[in-house]
Design a protein around this motif. Structure first.
Motif, PDB file in Angstrom:
ATOM      1  N   HIS A 136       0.834  -1.212   0.000  1.00  0.00           N
ATOM      2  CA  HIS A 136       0.000   0.000   0.000  1.00  0.00           C
ATOM      3  C   HIS A 136       0.864   1.255   0.000  1.00  0.00           C
ATOM      4  CE1 HIS A 136      -3.838  -1.965   0.280  1.00  0.00           C
ATOM      5  NE2 HIS A 136      -3.461  -2.656   1.353  1.00  0.00           N
ATOM      6  N   MET A 137       1.942   1.253   0.774  1.00  0.00           N
ATOM      7  CA  MET A 137       2.832   2.410   0.809  1.00  0.00           C
ATOM      8  C   MET A 137       3.454   2.639  -0.568  1.00  0.00           C
ATOM      9  SD  MET A 137       4.517   1.972   4.625  1.00  0.00           S
ATOM     10  CE  MET A 137       6.102   2.396   4.046  1.00  0.00           C
ATOM     11  N   TYR A 138       3.828   1.567  -1.242  1.00  0.00           N
ATOM     12  CA  TYR A 138       4.405   1.682  -2.585  1.00  0.00           C
ATOM     13  C   TYR A 138       3.385   2.286  -3.551  1.00  0.00           C
ATOM     14  CZ  TYR A 138       6.116   0.360  -7.173  1.00  0.00           C
ATOM     15  OH  TYR A 138       6.509   0.382  -8.482  1.00  0.00           O
ATOM     16  N   LYS A 139       2.155   1.788  -3.491  1.00  0.00           N
ATOM     17  CA  LYS A 139       1.110   2.306  -4.384  1.00  0.00           C
ATOM     18  C   LYS A 139       0.837   3.786  -4.118  1.00  0.00           C
ATOM     19  CE  LYS A 139      -1.232  -2.060  -5.152  1.00  0.00           C
ATOM     20  NZ  LYS A 139      -2.375  -2.901  -4.808  1.00  0.00           N
ATOM     21  N   LEU A 140       0.804   4.152  -2.847  1.00  0.00           N
ATOM     22  CA  LEU A 140       0.578   5.564  -2.513  1.00  0.00           C
ATOM     23  C   LEU A 140       1.716   6.440  -3.024  1.00  0.00           C
ATOM     24  CD1 LEU A 140      -0.817   5.254   1.119  1.00  0.00           C
ATOM     25  CD2 LEU A 140      -2.043   6.076  -0.906  1.00  0.00           C
ATOM     26  N   ARG A 141       2.935   5.968  -2.842  1.00  0.00           N
ATOM     27  CA  ARG A 141       4.094   6.752  -3.295  1.00  0.00           C
ATOM     28  C   ARG A 141       4.097   6.913  -4.813  1.00  0.00           C
ATOM     29  NH1 ARG A 141       8.679   4.050   0.455  1.00  0.00           N
ATOM     30  NH2 ARG A 141       8.172   5.169   2.364  1.00  0.00           N
ATOM     31  N   THR A 142       3.800   5.849  -5.535  1.00  0.00           N
ATOM     32  CA  THR A 142       3.839   5.929  -6.997  1.00  0.00           C
ATOM     33  C   THR A 142       2.678   6.750  -7.538  1.00  0.00           C
ATOM     34  OG1 THR A 142       2.725   3.791  -7.165  1.00  0.00           O
ATOM     35  CG2 THR A 142       5.131   3.792  -7.346  1.00  0.00           C
ATOM     36  N   ASN A 143       1.550   6.769  -6.858  1.00  0.00           N
ATOM     37  CA  ASN A 143       0.415   7.576  -7.300  1.00  0.00           C
ATOM     38  C   ASN A 143       0.617   9.048  -7.003  1.00  0.00           C
ATOM     39  OD1 ASN A 143      -0.978   5.459  -8.384  1.00  0.00           O
ATOM     40  ND2 ASN A 143      -2.152   5.043  -6.535  1.00  0.00           N
ATOM     41  N   LEU A 144       1.368   9.355  -5.966  1.00  0.00           N
ATOM     42  CA  LEU A 144       1.603  10.750  -5.604  1.00  0.00           C
ATOM     43  C   LEU A 144       2.658  11.400  -6.484  1.00  0.00           C
ATOM     44  CD1 LEU A 144       1.514  10.609  -1.698  1.00  0.00           C
ATOM     45  CD2 LEU A 144      -0.230  11.505  -3.238  1.00  0.00           C
ATOM     46  N   PRO A 146       4.260  12.105 -10.074  1.00  0.00           N
ATOM     47  CA  PRO A 146       3.828  12.016 -11.488  1.00  0.00           C
ATOM     48  C   PRO A 146       4.753  11.075 -12.267  1.00  0.00           C
ATOM     49  CG  PRO A 146       4.768  14.179 -11.004  1.00  0.00           C
ATOM     50  CD  PRO A 146       4.712  13.427  -9.708  1.00  0.00           C
ATOM     51  N   GLY A 147       4.166  10.117 -12.897  1.00  0.00           N
ATOM     52  CA  GLY A 147       4.955   9.156 -13.683  1.00  0.00           C
ATOM     53  C   GLY A 147       4.983   9.552 -15.143  1.00  0.00           C
ATOM     54  N   GLU A 148       5.799   8.869 -15.883  1.00  0.00           N
ATOM     55  CA  GLU A 148       5.939   9.172 -17.307  1.00  0.00           C
ATOM     56  C   GLU A 148       4.662   8.878 -18.074  1.00  0.00           C
ATOM     57  OE1 GLU A 148       9.344   7.163 -18.811  1.00  0.00           O
ATOM     58  OE2 GLU A 148      10.689   8.061 -17.360  1.00  0.00           O
ATOM     59  N   SER A 149       3.923   7.886 -17.593  1.00  0.00           N
ATOM     60  CA  SER A 149       2.725   7.494 -18.335  1.00  0.00           C
ATOM     61  C   SER A 149       1.548   8.433 -18.063  1.00  0.00           C
ATOM     62  CB  SER A 149       2.331   6.062 -17.971  1.00  0.00           C
ATOM     63  OG  SER A 149       2.044   5.982 -16.571  1.00  0.00           O
ATOM     64  N   SER A 150       1.688   9.328 -17.090  1.00  0.00           N
ATOM     65  CA  SER A 150       0.560  10.209 -16.761  1.00  0.00           C
ATOM     66  C   SER A 150       0.581  11.529 -17.546  1.00  0.00           C
ATOM     67  CB  SER A 150       0.557  10.505 -15.253  1.00  0.00           C
ATOM     68  OG  SER A 150       1.715  11.239 -14.904  1.00  0.00           O
ATOM     69  N   HIS A 151       1.561  11.726 -18.428  1.00  0.00           N
ATOM     70  CA  HIS A 151       1.596  12.925 -19.262  1.00  0.00           C
ATOM     71  C   HIS A 151       0.423  12.896 -20.246  1.00  0.00           C
ATOM     72  CE1 HIS A 151       5.447  14.344 -17.824  1.00  0.00           C
ATOM     73  NE2 HIS A 151       5.901  13.122 -17.917  1.00  0.00           N
ATOM     74  N   SER A 152      -0.200  14.020 -20.412  1.00  0.00           N
ATOM     75  CA  SER A 152      -1.322  14.059 -21.348  1.00  0.00           C
ATOM     76  C   SER A 152      -0.786  14.157 -22.784  1.00  0.00           C
ATOM     77  CB  SER A 152      -2.230  15.252 -21.042  1.00  0.00           C
ATOM     78  OG  SER A 152      -1.510  16.436 -21.176  1.00  0.00           O
TER      79      SER A 152
END
Length: 155
Positions: A136-144, A146-152
């Motif tokens: 859960h901590m990993y998921k929270l950290r990665t969601n907080l 911005p990743g490369e795939s989240s660029h519009s």
């Protein structure tokens, strides 16, 4: 491996499973391990309560051995009820420490932990919780972050 022949009246070391089997068939008397003594267990319990970290246990299987021997051979163990209570007190102290450590671990968002002097049974009691908390901590950290795939994408 080969076991026996056994001579009546002479102590011999055998695997726990065999000792219990022979005891159930009333073919032997079990001699408890050295550490399964009220005085020694009181020292272990008191030391565990005093220290902030986990203290070494007399056996990596202290809980399992105690349960087996007291269930099947309590008549061969002096002060069996006191031993049961002391081991349970030690277990409870260690579990409380483990819960506090896990709570601190999660609150501080640590990535690794040192589990010195814990037995496998103790680790297994909280293993699922810790792995799920880390997930859960990993998921929270990665969601907080911005990743490369989240660029519009622009159209």
């Amino acid at each position: 491996g080969d076991l026996g022949p056994f001579n009546p009246g002479l102590p011999v070391e055998v695997p726990v499973w065999l000792a219990i089997n022979l005891k159930q068939r009333q073919k032997c008397r079990l001699i408890p391990p050295e550490w399964m003594d009220v005085g020694k267990l009181e020292e272990i319990r008191d030391q565990e309560r005093k220290e902030d970290t986990f203290t070494p246990m007399p056996s990596p299987y202290y809980m399992e051995l105690t349960k087996l021997l007291l269930n099947y051979a309590s008549d061969n163990i002096p002060r069996a009820d006191e031993i049961r209570t002391l081991v349970k007190d030690t277990w409870d102290t260690r579990m409380a420490k483990l819960r506090l450590s896990a709570d601190s671990f999660v609150r501080q968002q640590e990535a690794h932990a040192k589990l010195d002097n814990l037995t496998l049974m103790e680790i297994n009691t909280t293993g699922t919780f810790l792995t799920q908390a880390l997930d859960h901590m990993y998921k929270l950290r990665t969601n907080l972050q911005p990743g490369e795939s989240s660029h519009s994408q622009e159209f």
